[in-house]
Design a protein around this motif. Structure first.
Motif, PDB file in Angstrom:
ATOM      1  N   ASP A 177       0.868  -1.179   0.000  1.00  0.00           N
ATOM      2  CA  ASP A 177       0.000   0.000   0.000  1.00  0.00           C
ATOM      3  C   ASP A 177       0.905   1.230   0.000  1.00  0.00           C
ATOM      4  OD1 ASP A 177       0.850   0.459   2.651  1.00  0.00           O
ATOM      5  OD2 ASP A 177      -0.930  -0.468   3.527  1.00  0.00           O
ATOM      6  N   GLU A 178       0.315   2.387   0.140  1.00  0.00           N
ATOM      7  CA  GLU A 178       1.094   3.629   0.047  1.00  0.00           C
ATOM      8  C   GLU A 178       1.573   4.149   1.394  1.00  0.00           C
ATOM      9  OE1 GLU A 178       2.318   4.878  -2.753  1.00  0.00           O
ATOM     10  OE2 GLU A 178       1.428   3.035  -3.545  1.00  0.00           O
ATOM     11  N   LEU A 179       1.226   3.473   2.481  1.00  0.00           N
ATOM     12  CA  LEU A 179       1.776   3.888   3.768  1.00  0.00           C
ATOM     13  C   LEU A 179       3.292   3.751   3.736  1.00  0.00           C
ATOM     14  CD1 LEU A 179      -0.761   2.271   6.286  1.00  0.00           C
ATOM     15  CD2 LEU A 179      -0.646   4.660   5.514  1.00  0.00           C
ATOM     16  N   LEU A 180       3.982   4.748   4.267  1.00  0.00           N
ATOM     17  CA  LEU A 180       5.452   4.817   4.229  1.00  0.00           C
ATOM     18  C   LEU A 180       5.974   4.932   2.796  1.00  0.00           C
ATOM     19  CD1 LEU A 180       6.331   2.080   6.902  1.00  0.00           C
ATOM     20  CD2 LEU A 180       6.283   4.562   7.238  1.00  0.00           C
ATOM     21  N   GLY A 181       5.094   5.296   1.878  1.00  0.00           N
ATOM     22  CA  GLY A 181       5.534   5.505   0.502  1.00  0.00           C
ATOM     23  C   GLY A 181       5.650   4.242  -0.319  1.00  0.00           C
ATOM     24  N   GLY A 182       5.088   3.150   0.149  1.00  0.00           N
ATOM     25  CA  GLY A 182       5.143   1.896  -0.601  1.00  0.00           C
ATOM     26  C   GLY A 182       5.687   0.776   0.257  1.00  0.00           C
ATOM     27  N   GLY A 183       6.155  -0.274  -0.405  1.00  0.00           N
ATOM     28  CA  GLY A 183       6.758  -1.391   0.316  1.00  0.00           C
ATOM     29  C   GLY A 183       5.777  -2.499   0.637  1.00  0.00           C
ATOM     30  N   VAL A 184       6.339  -3.689   0.930  1.00  0.00           N
ATOM     31  CA  VAL A 184       5.573  -4.895   1.210  1.00  0.00           C
ATOM     32  C   VAL A 184       5.573  -5.140   2.724  1.00  0.00           C
ATOM     33  CG1 VAL A 184       5.358  -7.376   0.749  1.00  0.00           C
ATOM     34  CG2 VAL A 184       6.358  -5.865  -0.994  1.00  0.00           C
ATOM     35  N   TYR A 185       4.400  -5.439   3.254  1.00  0.00           N
ATOM     36  CA  TYR A 185       4.321  -5.806   4.664  1.00  0.00           C
ATOM     37  C   TYR A 185       5.016  -7.145   4.906  1.00  0.00           C
ATOM     38  CZ  TYR A 185       0.923  -2.098   5.590  1.00  0.00           C
ATOM     39  OH  TYR A 185       0.314  -0.880   5.751  1.00  0.00           O
ATOM     40  N   TRP A 186       5.202  -7.475   6.184  1.00  0.00           N
ATOM     41  CA  TRP A 186       5.821  -8.743   6.559  1.00  0.00           C
ATOM     42  C   TRP A 186       4.785  -9.850   6.667  1.00  0.00           C
ATOM     43  CZ3 TRP A 186       6.550 -10.692  12.037  1.00  0.00           C
ATOM     44  CH2 TRP A 186       7.340 -11.860  12.053  1.00  0.00           C
ATOM     45  N   CYS A 187       3.658  -9.546   7.335  1.00  0.00           N
ATOM     46  CA  CYS A 187       2.651 -10.571   7.617  1.00  0.00           C
ATOM     47  C   CYS A 187       1.264 -10.042   7.272  1.00  0.00           C
ATOM     48  CB  CYS A 187       2.726 -10.971   9.092  1.00  0.00           C
ATOM     49  SG  CYS A 187       1.483 -12.182   9.610  1.00  0.00           S
ATOM     50  N   GLU A 188       0.480 -10.877   6.599  1.00  0.00           N
ATOM     51  CA  GLU A 188      -0.864 -10.473   6.189  1.00  0.00           C
ATOM     52  C   GLU A 188      -1.746 -10.163   7.389  1.00  0.00           C
ATOM     53  OE1 GLU A 188      -4.127 -12.277   3.058  1.00  0.00           O
ATOM     54  OE2 GLU A 188      -3.293 -13.627   4.576  1.00  0.00           O
ATOM     55  N   GLN A 189      -1.617 -10.927   8.471  1.00  0.00           N
ATOM     56  CA  GLN A 189      -2.474 -10.757   9.634  1.00  0.00           C
ATOM     57  C   GLN A 189      -1.948  -9.716  10.628  1.00  0.00           C
ATOM     58  OE1 GLN A 189      -1.931 -13.906   8.216  1.00  0.00           O
ATOM     59  NE2 GLN A 189      -3.993 -13.587   7.366  1.00  0.00           N
ATOM     60  N   LYS A 190      -0.718  -9.273  10.460  1.00  0.00           N
ATOM     61  CA  LYS A 190      -0.107  -8.324  11.401  1.00  0.00           C
ATOM     62  C   LYS A 190       0.580  -7.225  10.594  1.00  0.00           C
ATOM     63  CE  LYS A 190       0.853 -11.996  14.809  1.00  0.00           C
ATOM     64  NZ  LYS A 190       0.475 -13.170  14.007  1.00  0.00           N
ATOM     65  N   LYS A 191      -0.193  -6.350  10.025  1.00  0.00           N
ATOM     66  CA  LYS A 191       0.367  -5.296   9.165  1.00  0.00           C
ATOM     67  C   LYS A 191       0.862  -4.142  10.034  1.00  0.00           C
ATOM     68  CE  LYS A 191      -1.963  -6.609   4.939  1.00  0.00           C
ATOM     69  NZ  LYS A 191      -2.933  -6.293   3.877  1.00  0.00           N
ATOM     70  N   GLU A 192       1.963  -4.427  10.716  1.00  0.00           N
ATOM     71  CA  GLU A 192       2.545  -3.485  11.661  1.00  0.00           C
ATOM     72  C   GLU A 192       3.885  -2.944  11.192  1.00  0.00           C
ATOM     73  OE1 GLU A 192       2.822  -6.079  14.969  1.00  0.00           O
ATOM     74  OE2 GLU A 192       0.645  -6.186  15.303  1.00  0.00           O
ATOM     75  N   SER A 193       4.530  -3.638  10.257  1.00  0.00           N
ATOM     76  CA  SER A 193       5.854  -3.215   9.800  1.00  0.00           C
ATOM     77  C   SER A 193       6.081  -3.666   8.365  1.00  0.00           C
ATOM     78  CB  SER A 193       6.945  -3.799  10.698  1.00  0.00           C
ATOM     79  OG  SER A 193       6.967  -5.216  10.592  1.00  0.00           O
ATOM     80  N   LYS A 194       6.997  -2.975   7.719  1.00  0.00           N
ATOM     81  CA  LYS A 194       7.468  -3.376   6.394  1.00  0.00           C
ATOM     82  C   LYS A 194       8.956  -3.694   6.542  1.00  0.00           C
ATOM     83  CE  LYS A 194       3.847  -0.888   3.965  1.00  0.00           C
ATOM     84  NZ  LYS A 194       3.469   0.141   2.956  1.00  0.00           N
ATOM     85  N   ASN A 195       9.308  -4.911   6.196  1.00  0.00           N
ATOM     86  CA  ASN A 195      10.616  -5.450   6.562  1.00  0.00           C
ATOM     87  C   ASN A 195      11.516  -5.610   5.350  1.00  0.00           C
ATOM     88  OD1 ASN A 195       8.815  -5.940   8.746  1.00  0.00           O
ATOM     89  ND2 ASN A 195      10.148  -7.537   9.513  1.00  0.00           N
TER      90      ASN A 195
END
Length: 390
Positions: A177-195
């Protein structure tokens, strides 16, 4: 370890393969022998799955469940199981031995499908088997599989592997998504960080898909993920990579070998695709710093000195090696490859036990009471990759 395979290996080591194409490479033999030890010690009779650890702990609880339900971890999680796909792919690439492709088709892929989740959309691999309660789905777990499927397609030209890779890619894109300007999350169920572990290999995955399909969109996405990771997670002092960025902008500053190794590989792939020397220079910077960060000076009891890999997650080291191998194919500088070769020679003698399984301490000074499945598959992969480099 007293076995016919050990005797065969001893013969190979007495008569190394250098200069004689009729003799097998000793690292290839080591890879084969370690794979057999995995089957013997982690295999589960009657099902194409593996135990998580040796010795097997039947009281270990599943912890990656999307809903907390009591469940026993009878089989390995997806992540260590995925090491089997990487190991068999590397072995097949090293020797083009149809035996390993058949093992992959008959044993590994059927087992892998027991993790595939079609209850949630898009379909993807879950962290635990699909007959158990629903488990978390990690983007990085799926990316590692996707990379292997692209490699299998490039080796065999069998379109079913490419189709599987492209299916996985759809899941990865659903984790952006566009939060933090893009990037892939780490976990589908815990979208707390992009690693870094989900973004750096996603870049590698997209760039490999571009090489396989020549579709420009994959190259653009691979470069965009590379740029996002570099801009958000690189330490400008040493060119290595932090672990993650939380949605509030807080940086998790741990540095792991596989994260920098994947950005090293992505840099090398971008140079190969674009011929832009900035990427080759970046790959060399990461390689130099990674060598200094993840190796230590070491002296054997016989007073031989060399750079020893630091104790840590052995699979992280295997993924880092992929980056060094990618760079080596571009510039032919074997300094780093020789360091890995020295470590793996030493590991065969000092990290390995009578049952053919490896500990995690490269010095051989400490032993692991519980030996993780993924550590063993990592050793298979590394020996196979080094066997290709003469």
């Amino acid at each position: 370890m007293k076995s016919s395979l050990s005797i065969l290996l001893a013969t190979v080591l007495l008569f190394p393969a250098c200069g004689n194409s009729h003799l097998p490479d000793y690292n290839y033999e080591r890879s084969e022998i370690t794979l057999k030890a995995i089957y013997d010690n982690y295999g589960v009779k009657g099902v194409n799955l593996f135990r998580e650890t040796w010795p097997f702990n039947d009281q270990h609880e599943v912890t990656y469940l999307a809903q907390q339900t009591e469940s026993r971890n009878e089989y390995s999680y997806l992540w260590p199981f995925s090491g089997s796909l990487s190991a068999l792919t590397a072995l097949y690439e090293a020797g083009e031995n149809e035996t390993f492709l058949k093992q992959l088709e008959d044993r590994i892929l059927p087992g892998l499908e027991m993790y595939f989740d079609t209850k949630r959309s898009p379909g993807a691999y879950a962290s635990y088997i699909n007959s158990a309660p629903a488990s978390d789905r990690f983007y990085d777990d799926n990316i590692w599989l996707g990379i292997d499927f692209v490699d299998l397609y490039m080796l065999t030209k069998d379109k079913k592997y490419l189709a599987k890779a492209e299916l996985i890619w759809k899941f990865i894109e659903s984790g952006t998504d566009e939060l933090l300007g893009g990037g892939v999350y780490w976990c589908e169920q815990k979208k707390e960080s992009k690693n870094t572990c989900s973004n750096a290999p996603a870049s590698v995955f997209a760039l490999k898909l571009y090489e396989a399909t020549k579709e420009p969109g994959y190259k653009e996405k691979g470069k965009a993920l590379y740029d996002w990771t570099k801009n958000n997670l690189q330490d400008p002092e040493d060119y290595l990579y932090y672990d993650n960025i939380k949605l509030n902008g807080e940086i998790g500053r741990a540095k792991y070998a596989y994260n920098s190794g994947q950005m090293l590989q992505a840099s090398a792939l971008l140079y190969r695709i674009t011929k832009d020397t900035q990427y080759l220079n970046e790959a060399r910077r990461i390689a130099k710093s990674g060598y200094n960060q993840f190796f230590n000076g070491f002296q054997t009891e016989g007073r031989e000195s060399f750079k020893l890999l630091k104790k840590g997650d052995v699979w992280f080291t295997a993924v880092m090696l992929r980056g060094f191998v990618e760079l080596y194919t571009l510039d032919g500088n074997d300094e780093y490859i020789n360091a890995f070769r020295k470590n793996l020679d030493y590991a065969w003698k000092y990290m390995r036990e009578e049952n053919g399984l490896f500990n995690s301490d490269w010095s051989g000074q400490t032993k692991d009471e519980s030996k993780w499945l993924l550590t063993q598959f990592a050793m298979v992969e590394m020996y196979a990759r080094l066997s290709v480099i003469k």
